[in-house]
Enzyme design. Sequence first.
Site, mmCIF file in Angstrom:
data_model
loop_
_atom_site.group_PDB
_atom_site.id
_atom_site.type_symbol
_atom_site.label_atom_id
_atom_site.label_comp_id
_atom_site.label_asym_id
_atom_site.label_seq_id
_atom_site.Cartn_x
_atom_site.Cartn_y
_atom_site.Cartn_z
ATOM 1 N N SER A 136 0.874 -1.171 0.000
ATOM 2 C CA SER A 136 0.000 0.000 0.000
ATOM 3 C C SER A 136 0.911 1.219 0.000
ATOM 4 C CB SER A 136 -0.842 -0.008 1.282
ATOM 5 O OG SER A 136 -1.462 1.246 1.491
ATOM 6 N N TYR A 149 -2.235 0.218 10.561
ATOM 7 C CA TYR A 149 -2.169 -0.257 9.168
ATOM 8 C C TYR A 149 -0.829 0.127 8.546
ATOM 9 C CZ TYR A 149 -3.686 -0.934 4.295
ATOM 10 O OH TYR A 149 -3.799 -1.339 2.996
HETATM 11 C C1 8X3 Z 1 -4.969 1.694 1.089
HETATM 12 C C2 8X3 Z 1 -4.444 3.068 1.111
HETATM 13 O O1 8X3 Z 1 -4.712 5.362 2.166
HETATM 14 O O2 8X3 Z 1 -6.147 3.651 3.042
HETATM 15 O O3 8X3 Z 1 -4.004 0.714 1.203
HETATM 16 O O4 8X3 Z 1 -3.810 3.638 3.557
HETATM 17 S S1 8X3 Z 1 -4.804 3.946 2.546
#
Ligand code: 8X3
Length: 252
Positions: A136, A149
């Site tokens: 990502s 994340y």
């Molecule tokens: C997705 C991009 O901006 O939600 O992997 O981190 S974000």
Amino acid sequence: MTEAALRAVVTGASSGIGAATVRRLRAEGWDVVAVARRADRLRALADETGADTVVADVTSDDDVARLVDAVTSGGPVHALVNNAGGALGTDPVERGSLDDWRAMYDVNVLGTLRVTQGLLPALRATGRGDVVVLTSTAAHDTYPGGGGYVAAKHAERQIATTLRLELVGEPVRVIEIAPGMVRTEEFSLTRFGGDQARADAVYAGVDEPLVAQDVADAVVWTLTRPHHVNVDSMIIRPRAQASNTLVARSHA
Ligand code: 8X3
């Protein structure tokens, strides 16, 4: 005599980028093993595309062992697309849920590690293997509320960068694809615990976020380059997104 088809394994194949990658690889003539937890969705994808399927959860050691057996007993493996993953929540670090952080580490980092470890011998044995890791833009930079994340995706990216060093001289490419804003059916819905309004707000006023097919196109492009060409890392965003924190929005 026709050449035998190349064969790929795609995780997280029941929707979004994974399903789009299965469709695209099948259209390019690859044999594909589509992997996901949800049997009903996989069955529909198999009926549509002719892909083989294995129902498995990449966070389960037992499932991944069974997946590796099923895949390797069914033929050679030329590519693994580690797509299973996802985000949970947008809590600030100060209030981040340990359970969410743990779950994100398990699926994004350890999930990729489990499946990659399991299939590397088979990928190597073909003499032309590929490991693709769908990270990502969160693997490259951070943003407020991204904490867990971003941490998991940074860690997952380092599986790819480290593995590339460790495999140098071997016939296995390691490719990272790092998408930014992609509007899929489930990514943001999962992140916000099923809250459709919050999920929709992520894309509000954005002129054409990426769609899953855009990313599948990039994945398949890297896989179909001559095998001496290793696309190490590709960051792919919609034109309307300049960075993780700067997105053009209309306010109609
Ligand atoms: C997705 C991009 O901006 O939600 O992997 O981190 S974000």
